[in-house]
Design an enzyme around this catalytic site. Structure first.
Site, PDB file in Angstrom:
ATOM      1  N   LYS A 112      25.444  32.185  19.912  1.00 25.16           N
ATOM      2  CA  LYS A 112      25.697  33.486  19.290  1.00 25.16           C
ATOM      3  C   LYS A 112      26.031  33.355  17.820  1.00 25.16           C
ATOM      4  CE  LYS A 112      27.237  36.154  23.329  1.00 25.16           C
ATOM      5  NZ  LYS A 112      28.262  37.053  23.858  1.00 25.16           N
ATOM      6  N   LYS A 195      16.724  33.105  29.338  1.00 26.28           N
ATOM      7  CA  LYS A 195      17.292  34.079  30.269  1.00 26.28           C
ATOM      8  C   LYS A 195      17.023  35.489  29.758  1.00 26.28           C
ATOM      9  CE  LYS A 195      21.842  34.566  28.235  1.00 26.28           C
ATOM     10  NZ  LYS A 195      23.267  34.518  28.281  1.00 26.28           N
ATOM     11  N   LYS A 198      19.579  41.189  26.337  1.00 24.37           N
ATOM     12  CA  LYS A 198      19.356  42.324  25.436  1.00 24.37           C
ATOM     13  C   LYS A 198      19.122  41.861  24.011  1.00 24.37           C
ATOM     14  CE  LYS A 198      24.339  42.699  25.264  1.00 24.37           C
ATOM     15  NZ  LYS A 198      24.797  41.936  26.428  1.00 24.37           N
TER      16      LYS A 198
END
Ligand code: TYM
Length: 331
Positions: A112, A195, A198
């Protein structure tokens, strides 16, 4: 009854099939024989920048979807994380017991923060897994239903619980990740090496609240593999295997049963049938979500009752922690 806790971020207008099959389906099932606590983790959401009005709306939409999927407020406490201040309070204590190097090893943070860049990466994003540990430990949860991507955060939670217990005396229950055998990692339909998420382009992510036509199109356009046979082969045919896994999780059939069912037929047939299975499963969820959002009074009542129930359990845990670490009683 054994305790269960889990959480989900209100960071999209809809949950997706990965959230549902990896985690939320188990949330619903575990209510039957567990004392369940489920929260919409808005404190976690602000680890990356959020628009205030959007966050507020998505928090309600998230709660509505959870009820529509079958979280039963008569049996489970459904609440919003920021309504229970003990999460942030225990989070701080645990941060002070977490090694910098230990936190630096979290792979989700590495992913992230790479996406956010150095200036966009908050310290909150770095300490995010420690707040997650607080969520779990406050309720003395034995099981935590999550997808495969949360395994490392659960290991950290167990390490922190063990460390606290060894240093200050038995305080926390050691939780276990409850990860489903089949759909623990639902893959993106366009990039079946990643995976479903969003944060990837929308074409590969099936949202629970997508229009049925959009869902059918996403499934029709899913990347499949060379060859023609509908058989599961995670290494050689990740795309087809993913479609079979989703089908099995929703239809209740096993993958071998589906292979037999599709024997002699092609990928087109699989996609066509899967689109029907998915849209049929989602239709009632969409209808119920819309109903709950049309008048939010019931939703707000459920969340208030959920937070009150959560505090009954969270407050004594925090009080014990404050006492053990040596804080002077407030009197
Ligand atoms: P979040 O909000 O990213 O995702 C919610 C749940 O969905 C699962 N999931 C998936 N499962 C299978 N395949 C996928 N493609 C997929 N994508 C997401 C996640 O594993 C998760 O279970 N840190 C957590 C939220 C959290 C939490 C907690 C969870 C905060 N506190 C305490 C458990 C206990 C997260 O970001 O999940």
């Amino acid at each position: 009854l054994p305790r269960v806790l889990s959480g989900i971020q209100p960071t999209a207008d809809s949950f997706h099939l990965g959230n549902y099959l990896g985690a939320l389906k188990q949330w619903v099932a575990l209510q039957d024989d567990h004392d369940a606590f489920y929260c919409v983790v808005d404190l976690h959401a602000i680890t990356v920048e959020q628009d205030p009005a959007t966050l507020r709306r998505r928090t309600l939409v998230s709660a509505a979807q959870l009820l529509a999927l079958g979280v039963d407020p008569d049996r489970s406490a459904l609440f919003v994380q920021s309504h229970v201040p003990e999460h942030a309070q225990l989070g701080w204590v645990l941060q002070c017991m977490t090694g910098f190097g230990e936190a630096s090893r979290m792979t989700q943070f590495k992913d992230k923060s790479q996406r956010q860049g150095t200036t966009g990466t908050s310290v909150g994003l770095f300490t995010y897994p420690v707040l997650q540990a607080a969520d779990i430990l406050l309720y003395q949860a034995q099981r935590v239903p999550v997808g495969e991507d949360q395994r490392q955060h659960l290991e950290l939670t167990r390490d922190l619980a063990t460390r606290f217990n060894n240093r200050f005396g038995p305080t926390f229950t050691l939780p276990e990740a409850y990860i489903p055998p089949g759909a623990a990692k639902v893959l993106d339909l366009q990039m079946p090496d990643k995976k479903m998420s969003k944060s990837l382009p929308p074409a590969g992510c099936v949202n629970l609240l997508d229009d049925p036509k959009v869902t059918a199109k996403k499934i029709r356009s899913a990347v499949t593999d060379t060859g023609r046979e509908v058989v599961a082969d995670p290494a050689g045919k990740p795309g087809v295997t993913n479609l079979l896994t989703i089908h099995a999780a929703l239809s209740g059939q096993t993958v071998p049963q589906l292979e037999e069912h599709f024997a002699g037929r092609g990928y087109g047939d699989l996609k066509k049938e899967l689109a029907e299975v998915v849209t049929d499963a989602l239709a009632p969820v969409q209808a119920r979500t819309a109903e709950l959002l049309a008048d939010t009074a019931e939703l707000e009542r459920v969340l208030a009752a959920g937070a009150a129930r959560a505090r009954e359990v969270a407050a004594p845990t925090l009080a014990a922690v404050y006492d053990r670490v040596g804080f002077l009683p407030a009197g």
